[in-house]
Write a protein that holds these residues in place. Structure first.
Motif, PDB file in Angstrom:
ATOM      1  N   ILE A  66       0.828  -1.199   0.000  1.00  0.00           N
ATOM      2  CA  ILE A  66       0.000   0.000   0.000  1.00  0.00           C
ATOM      3  C   ILE A  66       0.869   1.259   0.000  1.00  0.00           C
ATOM      4  O   ILE A  66       2.056   1.213   0.334  1.00  0.00           O
ATOM      5  N   GLU A  67       0.255   2.359  -0.356  1.00  0.00           N
ATOM      6  CA  GLU A  67       0.885   3.669  -0.259  1.00  0.00           C
ATOM      7  C   GLU A  67       0.027   4.533   0.653  1.00  0.00           C
ATOM      8  O   GLU A  67      -1.203   4.396   0.690  1.00  0.00           O
TER       9      GLU A  67
ATOM     10  N   SER B 153      -6.180   8.114   3.083  1.00  0.00           N
ATOM     11  CA  SER B 153      -5.270   8.373   1.960  1.00  0.00           C
ATOM     12  C   SER B 153      -4.655   7.101   1.388  1.00  0.00           C
ATOM     13  O   SER B 153      -3.893   7.160   0.429  1.00  0.00           O
ATOM     14  N   ILE B 154      -4.968   5.963   1.967  1.00  0.00           N
ATOM     15  CA  ILE B 154      -4.368   4.697   1.538  1.00  0.00           C
ATOM     16  C   ILE B 154      -4.699   4.405   0.072  1.00  0.00           C
ATOM     17  O   ILE B 154      -5.837   4.548  -0.366  1.00  0.00           O
ATOM     18  N   LYS B 155      -3.680   3.960  -0.651  1.00  0.00           N
ATOM     19  CA  LYS B 155      -3.860   3.473  -2.015  1.00  0.00           C
ATOM     20  C   LYS B 155      -3.320   2.054  -2.088  1.00  0.00           C
ATOM     21  O   LYS B 155      -2.204   1.784  -1.637  1.00  0.00           O
ATOM     22  N   GLY B 156      -4.095   1.168  -2.655  1.00  0.00           N
ATOM     23  CA  GLY B 156      -3.681  -0.224  -2.753  1.00  0.00           C
ATOM     24  C   GLY B 156      -4.866  -1.133  -2.499  1.00  0.00           C
ATOM     25  O   GLY B 156      -5.817  -0.757  -1.808  1.00  0.00           O
ATOM     26  N   GLU B 157      -4.811  -2.320  -3.076  1.00  0.00           N
ATOM     27  CA  GLU B 157      -5.910  -3.280  -2.948  1.00  0.00           C
ATOM     28  C   GLU B 157      -5.671  -4.168  -1.737  1.00  0.00           C
ATOM     29  O   GLU B 157      -4.663  -4.871  -1.655  1.00  0.00           O
TER      30      GLU B 157
ATOM     31  N   LEU C 107      -2.549  -1.333   8.811  1.00  0.00           N
ATOM     32  CA  LEU C 107      -1.730  -1.253   7.608  1.00  0.00           C
ATOM     33  C   LEU C 107      -1.091   0.127   7.462  1.00  0.00           C
ATOM     34  O   LEU C 107       0.087   0.241   7.100  1.00  0.00           O
ATOM     35  N   ALA C 108      -1.859   1.175   7.753  1.00  0.00           N
ATOM     36  CA  ALA C 108      -1.333   2.534   7.633  1.00  0.00           C
ATOM     37  C   ALA C 108      -0.178   2.754   8.600  1.00  0.00           C
ATOM     38  O   ALA C 108       0.870   3.311   8.240  1.00  0.00           O
ATOM     39  N   LEU C 109      -0.368   2.299   9.838  1.00  0.00           N
ATOM     40  CA  LEU C 109       0.675   2.493  10.852  1.00  0.00           C
ATOM     41  C   LEU C 109       1.922   1.654  10.542  1.00  0.00           C
ATOM     42  O   LEU C 109       3.054   2.099  10.737  1.00  0.00           O
TER      43      LEU C 109
END
Length: 466
Positions: A118-119, A300-304, A362-364
């Motif tokens: 992810i981004e 703001s997460i990008k990704g599947e 996931l973000a953290l």
């Protein structure tokens, strides 16, 4: 074992082709033979005494293939995953056999689900509002009044008729068309008049009667009454009034403070209540800031993200809810029956929370990676000691139950939240602006949910086993 090929077949899905050499497979066949030999009959041998070669000749060489592969399957798949360097999540693996023989070994494929790449958007300089924690005197007065209410005592009333608010001790028996009905009789029942415990009109008709009186109460059961045979029917209850009691609240003064707390004066008790209330509100304000900041990154997460991650979190949330029910003497099926809900509807209610928790984590974790955040050995040891204390276990038991690397990862995630806050612009306000309040009002606390859940669950499971 050797990893023949790793192929990306879909988003977050990889196919691994795994080879097990003939020697390792033959050893597995021998182990499978030893496990099953006692159950095998071969003519000319006592049951369970036929050598492996005779069993294979009689039943076929492949007789132990499936059992042998099952014995080594988990190990060889784990070895292949480690060799591939993939970060695999707990999900159902697809299996496909390519070839199998005693001489050449096994060639098979498994398809696994991996953690997503992810981004995240900007995570420095984020803005959030923090409500200034305040405790009003009225809030403390309400707490003290509640304490007084809990410490009220019942005193007998003998010099007047029943009033609303009294607790009447009564015998009663109900009749419909002159016939007593099931569940309509009790002796020495305590009924608070005006509480609405009984059907409309029942309690009001006790008001005005004196101790020792016997009288009738005439009521009509509601149309929606639970017992269908009584719904909408008129009834007569024969009543005998034995006692009247009233709740007497204690005087709220220094003596009251001594009785209900460790403090000598009412002022000291109120000061302690105010300090604790302020601490709770400050903690809530901090958690709201954390959630607000992390949510901005989550958005703001990008990704599947694999569906399996949401499902795993969803199942974990349901399991934890069921565990809490169990500690209260209930099971999930009984709860669903009481709430008239299906398991699918129940799980669906957890879905938004589960999705957000996965994205939080996931973000953290991504920020941990980008900022190269690590847990120190001292922090790991402190966390182990804290967990040991929280769960009433020894530190060595925690270490055995929870891998150190998982504890370190959770600590790093917690430090990522601190990093975000330290690099954010936080404005203290009397109340949040309308824009800020448009966000979901309640989210799981970032540190507790995103950073501590994995290790805590393992510690709980270890404690339950013991």
């Amino acid at each position: 074992m050797s990893l023949k090929e790793t192929k990306n077949v879909a988003a977050n899905r990889y196919e691994l082709e795994i080879l097990v050499d003939g020697e390792r497979f033959r050893e597995a066949i021998k182990a499978a033979y030893k496990q099953n030999a006692k159950k095998i009959n071969v003519p000319g041998f006592r049951k369970g005494k036929a050598p492996l070669s005779y069993v294979e000749t009689y039943y076929g060489t492949e007789i132990f293939f499936e059992d042998a592969l099952n014995l080594i399957y988990s190990d060889v798949v784990e070895e292949a995953i480690n060799e591939s360097g993939l970060k695999v999540i707990n999900d159902k693996m697809d299996f496909d056999m390519v070839s199998i023989s005693k001489e050449d070994g096994v060639d098979f494929k498994v398809t696994v689900t991996t953690y997503p790449e992810i981004e995240v958007g900007e995570y420095k300089g984020l803005k959030a509002e923090k409500v200034i924690a305040k405790v009003e005197d009225s809030e403390i007065d309400a707490q003290v009044n509640a304490m007084a209410d809990r410490n009220a005592r019942m005193i007998a009333v003998e010099d007047r008729a029943a009033q609303l608010g009294d607790t009447a001790v009564i015998d009663f028996e109900g009749f419909c068309d002159g016939v007593a009905f099931d569940g309509g009789k009790a002796e020495g029942h305590n009924l608070e008049l005006g509480s609405g415990q009984f059907i409309p009109g029942f309690e009001d008709q006790i008001v005005g009667h004196n101790i020792g009186e016997e009288f009738d109460v005439n009521v009509t059961f509601p149309e929606e009454y639970g017992a269908k045979e009584l719904a909408g029917k008129e009834a007569v209850f024969k009543i005998k009034l034995h006692e009247l009691k009233v709740r007497e609240l204690p005087e709220i003064d220094d003596e009251f403070a001594k009785d209900v707390s460790e403090f000598d004066t009412l002022d000291e008790l109120k000061a302690d209540l105010k300090a604790k209330a302020l601490e709770r509100k400050q903690k809530v304000a901090e958690e709201e800031v954390e959630n607000d900041l992390v949510q901005q990154i989550v958005d703001s997460i990008k990704g599947e993200i694999p569906e399996a991650m949401f499902e795993n979190q969803l199942n974990q949330s349901v399991e934890q809810f069921a565990y809490r029910l169990q500690s209260q003497g209930l099971d999930l099926q009984t709860y669903l029956k009481y709430t008239n809900a299906s398991i699918d509807d129940f799980k669906a209610s957890f879905r938004p929370q589960a999705e957000n928790q996965v994205k939080f984590r996931l973000a953290l974790e991504k920020i941990v990676e980008l900022e190269k955040i690590e847990a120190t050995e001292e922090e790991i040891n402190e966390q182990i000691e804290k967990m040991a204390k929280d769960y009433g276990m020894e530190a060595d038991q925690i270490k055995a139950a929870v891998p150190t690397e998982e504890i370190a990862k959770d600590i790093a995630v917690g430090k990522a939240i601190d990093f975000i806050k330290e690099n954010a612009v936080i404005t203290e306000v009397e109340a949040k602006t309308e824009k800020a309040e448009e966000k979901p009002a309640k989210k799981p606390a970032a540190k507790k949910t995103a950073a501590k859940k994995t290790t805590a669950k393992k510690a709980e499971e270890k404690k339950d086993e013991e």
